[in-house]
Design a protein around this motif. Structure first.
Motif, PDB file in Angstrom:
ATOM      1  N   ILE A  65      27.501  -9.840 128.943  1.00  0.00           N
ATOM      2  CA  ILE A  65      27.841  -9.117 127.781  1.00  0.00           C
ATOM      3  C   ILE A  65      26.672  -9.192 126.423  1.00  0.00           C
ATOM      4  N   THR A  66      26.010 -10.531 126.498  1.00  0.00           N
ATOM      5  CA  THR A  66      25.075 -10.481 125.502  1.00  0.00           C
ATOM      6  C   THR A  66      23.698 -10.224 126.095  1.00  0.00           C
ATOM      7  N   PHE A  67      23.459 -10.556 127.324  1.00  0.00           N
ATOM      8  CA  PHE A  67      21.949 -10.652 127.744  1.00  0.00           C
ATOM      9  C   PHE A  67      21.890  -9.504 128.916  1.00  0.00           C
ATOM     10  N   GLY A  68      23.073  -8.882 129.383  1.00  0.00           N
ATOM     11  CA  GLY A  68      22.833  -7.952 130.614  1.00  0.00           C
ATOM     12  C   GLY A  68      22.144  -6.746 130.139  1.00  0.00           C
ATOM     13  N   LYS A  69      21.917  -6.119 129.098  1.00  0.00           N
ATOM     14  CA  LYS A  69      21.395  -4.863 129.042  1.00  0.00           C
ATOM     15  C   LYS A  69      19.972  -5.162 129.110  1.00  0.00           C
ATOM     16  N   GLU A  70      19.544  -6.292 128.448  1.00  0.00           N
ATOM     17  CA  GLU A  70      18.104  -6.394 128.364  1.00  0.00           C
ATOM     18  C   GLU A  70      17.370  -7.096 129.687  1.00  0.00           C
ATOM     19  N   HIS A 185      34.248 -17.081 119.463  1.00  0.00           N
ATOM     20  CA  HIS A 185      34.331 -16.932 120.961  1.00  0.00           C
ATOM     21  C   HIS A 185      32.851 -17.158 121.221  1.00  0.00           C
ATOM     22  N   SER A 186      32.054 -15.869 120.888  1.00  0.00           N
ATOM     23  CA  SER A 186      30.492 -15.979 121.381  1.00  0.00           C
ATOM     24  C   SER A 186      29.806 -16.956 120.939  1.00  0.00           C
ATOM     25  N   VAL A 187      29.746 -17.550 119.664  1.00  0.00           N
ATOM     26  CA  VAL A 187      28.788 -18.682 119.381  1.00  0.00           C
ATOM     27  C   VAL A 187      29.409 -20.091 120.006  1.00  0.00           C
ATOM     28  N   VAL A 188      30.660 -20.444 120.077  1.00  0.00           N
ATOM     29  CA  VAL A 188      31.013 -21.496 120.455  1.00  0.00           C
ATOM     30  C   VAL A 188      30.489 -21.546 122.178  1.00  0.00           C
TER      31      VAL A 188
END
Length: 252
Positions: A65-70, A185-188
């Motif tokens: 979700i965070t790095f997939g597009k890049e 959720h994301s940061v932890v």
């Protein structure tokens, strides 16, 4: 999130790689004795691997979700990335229940052995077993392992609660609280991944004999003496008490 995740995860990998290249793995200084002692029972290993495997799946599908597009989209194209991301979302949602079950089992089984005590202070004073000229005493789990346990417990509870709020929106919460849950959720989660990378390193490449403990359940006796001497003494004392007395030989 991309900066936080990149710094935390890549920074941890860089530190671990540097440590391995400079110091190498922590060997059993007295060599392997060849005698084994049971460290983890089958159900204890099941609870660990249930949590570990589900965590890896959640980590991969969540980091998409965070790095997939890049990172992934340019490599496999839009259609493949869309199909993978849709599947990853479902896998992430359903695997979360296996992780939460594993977390509950880990807490129930191991919390009694992870209560801090005075031995942990001495373990830190002696360099945690990484200074060859010193001996760091430890019970079943040393102070470093206890830190990982409590860190994983805290992070696991936070990602579980925040994940449930996101998985079941508007059940006892509102949009503002869901936004907070998303951030938590994301940061932890990315910090959790970074911490577990260190745990994986110590349990595989970083320490000779450590992986065997959770794979086969048994460890070499010399490994136990060097890393968990107090636990070994207690274990051997219990084994002697549980052993049946030698049968008497009748006089001729």
């Amino acid at each position: 999130m991309r900066w936080i995740g990149a710094i935390a995860i890549l920074g941890t990998l860089a530190v671990l790689a540097a440590g391995y290249l400079i110091f190498g793995p922590l060997r059993i200084s007295s060599g392997r004795l060849g005698r084994k002692v049971l460290r983890f029972k089958a159900f204890e290993r099941f609870a660990h691997w249930l949590t570990a495997v589900s965590f890896v799946v959640l980590g991969i599908t969540g980091l998409n979700i965070t790095f997939g597009k890049e990172l992934l989209l340019p490599l496999i194209g839009a259609e493949a990335f869309s199909a993978f991301s849709e599947a990853a979302k479902y896998v992430h949602n359903y695997t979360s229940f296996a992780f939460m079950l594993g977390l509950v089992l880990i807490i129930a089984i191991f919390i009694k052995d992870n209560i801090p005590d005075r031995v942990d202070i001495e373990w830190f004073k002696q360099g945690g077993g990484f200074i060859k000229s010193k001996h760091a005493p430890a019970r079943r789990f040393n102070a470093g392992e206890k830190l990982v346990f409590w860190g994983a417990l805290g992070a696991g509870v936070l990602v579980s609660i925040s994940g449930l709020l996101l998985l079941f929106p508007f059940y006892g919460t509102n949009i503002a609280n869901m936004q907070v849950a998303q951030v938590v959720h994301s940061v932890v989660a990315v910090l959790f991944v970074a911490m577990i990378l260190g745990h994986i390193y110590i349990g595989t490449l970083g320490m000779e004999g450590a992986f065997e403990a959770m794979w086969t359940g048994e460890v070499d006796l010399n490994w136990a003496k060097e890393h968990h001497d107090l636990w070994l003494k207690e274990r051997m004392a219990k084994d002697r008490l549980a052993a049946p007395p030698p049968s008497a030989t009748p006089a001729e």
